[in-house]
Design a protein around this motif. Structure first.
Motif, short mmCIF file in Angstrom:
data_model
loop_
_atom_site.label_atom_id
_atom_site.label_comp_id
_atom_site.label_asym_id
_atom_site.label_seq_id
_atom_site.Cartn_x
_atom_site.Cartn_y
_atom_site.Cartn_z
N GLY A 235 28.08 -39.42 16.10
CA GLY A 235 28.93 -38.75 15.29
C GLY A 235 28.27 -37.89 14.27
N ILE A 236 26.96 -37.74 14.28
CA ILE A 236 26.33 -36.90 13.07
C ILE A 236 26.83 -35.60 13.05
N MET A 237 26.74 -34.97 14.19
CA MET A 237 27.21 -33.59 14.11
C MET A 237 28.45 -33.16 13.75
N SER A 238 29.35 -34.15 14.04
CA SER A 238 30.78 -33.81 13.51
C SER A 238 30.87 -34.06 12.12
N GLU A 239 30.07 -34.77 11.61
CA GLU A 239 30.14 -35.19 10.08
C GLU A 239 29.41 -33.73 9.49
N ALA A 240 28.42 -33.33 10.04
CA ALA A 240 27.68 -32.31 9.49
C ALA A 240 28.19 -30.95 9.52
N LEU A 241 29.23 -30.68 10.45
CA LEU A 241 29.83 -29.58 10.75
C LEU A 241 31.13 -29.55 9.85
N VAL A 242 31.53 -30.62 9.75
CA VAL A 242 32.99 -30.55 8.70
C VAL A 242 32.28 -30.16 7.31
N ALA A 243 31.12 -30.58 6.94
CA ALA A 243 30.72 -30.29 5.61
C ALA A 243 30.18 -29.05 5.63
N ALA A 244 29.38 -28.46 6.67
CA ALA A 244 29.41 -27.09 6.59
C ALA A 244 30.51 -26.06 6.60
N LEU A 245 31.45 -26.32 7.32
CA LEU A 245 32.79 -25.86 7.32
C LEU A 245 33.63 -25.63 6.07
N THR A 246 33.38 -26.94 5.53
CA THR A 246 34.11 -26.87 4.20
C THR A 246 33.63 -26.13 3.10
N TRP A 247 32.14 -25.99 3.22
CA TRP A 247 31.42 -25.01 2.28
C TRP A 247 31.67 -23.58 2.54
N LEU A 248 31.85 -23.52 3.97
CA LEU A 248 32.10 -21.98 4.14
C LEU A 248 33.63 -21.49 3.48
N PHE A 249 34.56 -22.35 3.85
CA PHE A 249 35.79 -21.97 3.62
C PHE A 249 36.05 -21.98 1.89
N ARG A 250 35.30 -22.88 1.42
CA ARG A 250 35.51 -22.91 -0.15
C ARG A 250 34.66 -21.61 -0.81
N ASN A 251 33.69 -21.01 -0.04
CA ASN A 251 32.82 -19.95 -0.52
C ASN A 251 32.80 -18.61 -0.19
N THR A 252 33.75 -18.64 0.80
CA THR A 252 33.69 -17.12 1.40
C THR A 252 35.53 -17.24 1.56
N ASP A 253 35.79 -15.90 2.00
CA ASP A 253 37.23 -15.70 2.16
C ASP A 253 37.57 -15.45 3.85
N HIS A 254 36.47 -15.93 4.49
CA HIS A 254 36.62 -16.01 6.21
C HIS A 254 37.94 -16.64 6.43
N GLN A 255 38.62 -16.19 7.32
CA GLN A 255 39.95 -16.89 7.92
C GLN A 255 39.74 -17.29 9.30
N LEU A 256 38.83 -17.25 9.96
CA LEU A 256 38.13 -17.55 11.32
C LEU A 256 36.85 -17.90 11.75
N VAL A 257 36.66 -19.07 12.15
CA VAL A 257 35.13 -19.11 12.78
C VAL A 257 35.32 -19.33 14.08
N ALA A 258 34.19 -18.84 14.73
CA ALA A 258 33.92 -19.10 16.30
C ALA A 258 32.91 -19.95 16.58
N CYS A 259 32.86 -20.44 17.64
CA CYS A 259 31.86 -21.01 18.32
C CYS A 259 31.76 -21.11 19.80
N GLU A 260 30.65 -20.82 20.25
CA GLU A 260 30.29 -20.72 21.76
C GLU A 260 29.31 -21.72 22.30
N ALA A 261 29.57 -22.58 23.07
CA ALA A 261 28.85 -23.48 23.77
C ALA A 261 28.75 -23.37 25.26
N MET A 262 27.55 -23.68 25.74
CA MET A 262 27.54 -23.68 27.27
C MET A 262 28.56 -24.60 27.82
N THR A 263 29.03 -24.15 28.90
CA THR A 263 30.10 -24.78 29.62
C THR A 263 29.64 -26.31 30.03
N GLU A 264 28.43 -26.43 30.40
CA GLU A 264 27.73 -27.71 30.98
C GLU A 264 27.50 -28.85 29.78
#
Length: 181
Positions: free
Chosen positions: A106-135
Motif C-alpha cells: 500500500g506504499i504507492m497508493s499512499e505516496a500518490l495521494v500525497a503527490a496528487l494532493t500537492w499537485l492540485f494544491r499548487n497548480t490549477d490543473h483540472q486533470l491528470v493522466a496515467c498510463e500503465a502497461m496492460t500487464e
C-alpha cells in the motif's frame, strides 16, 4: 519556493538528490521493475541516471516553469521509489515506481495521494493522466484505487524492452480526487 518535503503516515516524498544514484541503480537495475517503466533502460545506465538526476534536481529551482517534476519516496530514511509529473504545461501525466521489496504494502497508493494532493494544491490543473502497461495489473490497481478511470488503450514505449507495449490510459479529475480524498 524550494522543493517541498511531503510527509505521510509512513513516507517522505522529497526532491531527488545526486547522491541517490547508487540507490536508483540498485532498485531500477531489477528487470522486474525496469520492464514496467517507459524511460528506464535495462541494464541500468549510470551515466544516463546521473544526467536524469541532475535535471530532476535542477528543475526544482524554478518548479513553476518546469515541464516535469520528480519526487523520491523515502521509508524510514531510505529511498524506495519515485513518482513524477510529466507534461506539466499540458495535461500532466503521473508516473511511479517502487523497488520490488516494497511491492504489495500500500506504499504507492499512499505516496500518490500525497503527490496528487500537492499537485492540485499548487497548480490549477483540472486533470491528470496515467498510463500503465496492460500487464502491470498492480499499477493499474493503484490508479483505480486512487480514483483514476480507464479511458482507452495506448502504446507505451519501453526502453528496457526496446519497443512499444500495450498500455491503458486512465484519467483523474481534480474534482473527483478532491471529493474522494
Amino acid at each position: 519556493m524550494n522543493a517541498p518535503e511531503i510527509e505521510t503516515e509512513r513516507l517522505v516524498l522529497r526532491a531527488p538528490r545526486l547522491e541517490d544514484l547508487p540507490r536508483c541503480a540498485e532498485l531500477l537495475g531489477d528487470y522486474e521493475v525496469a520492464k514496467m517503466l517507459s524511460r528506464v533502460p535495462y541494464p541500468y545506465d549510470l551515466d544516463a541516471g546521473r544526467t536524469f538526476l541532475g535535471g530532476a534536481v535542477a528543475r526544482w529551482s524554478d518548479w513553476k516553469e518546469a515541464d516535469e517534476l520528480n519526487f523520491h519516496i523515502d521509508l524510514d530514511g531510505q529511498m524506495i521509489g519515485g513518482t513524477s509529473f510529466r507534461t506539466l504545461r499540458e495535461t500532466p501525466k503521473i508516473g511511479y515506481w517502487l523497488g520490488r521489496p516494497w511491492w504489495g504494502r500500500g506504499i504507492m497508493s499512499e505516496a500518490l495521494v500525497a503527490a496528487l494532493t500537492w499537485l492540485f494544491r499548487n497548480t490549477d490543473h483540472q486533470l491528470v493522466a496515467c498510463e500503465a502497461m496492460t500487464e502491470n495489473r498492480a499499477s493499474l490497481g493503484v490508479a483505480k484505487k486512487i480514483g483514476f478511470r480507464e479511458v482507452g488503450e495506448v502504446g507505451c514505449a519501453s526502453l528496457s524492452r526496446g519497443g512499444t507495449v500495450p498500455a491503458i490510459r486512465a484519467e483523474l479529475t481534480r474534482t473527483d480526487f478532491l471529493n474522494g480524498h
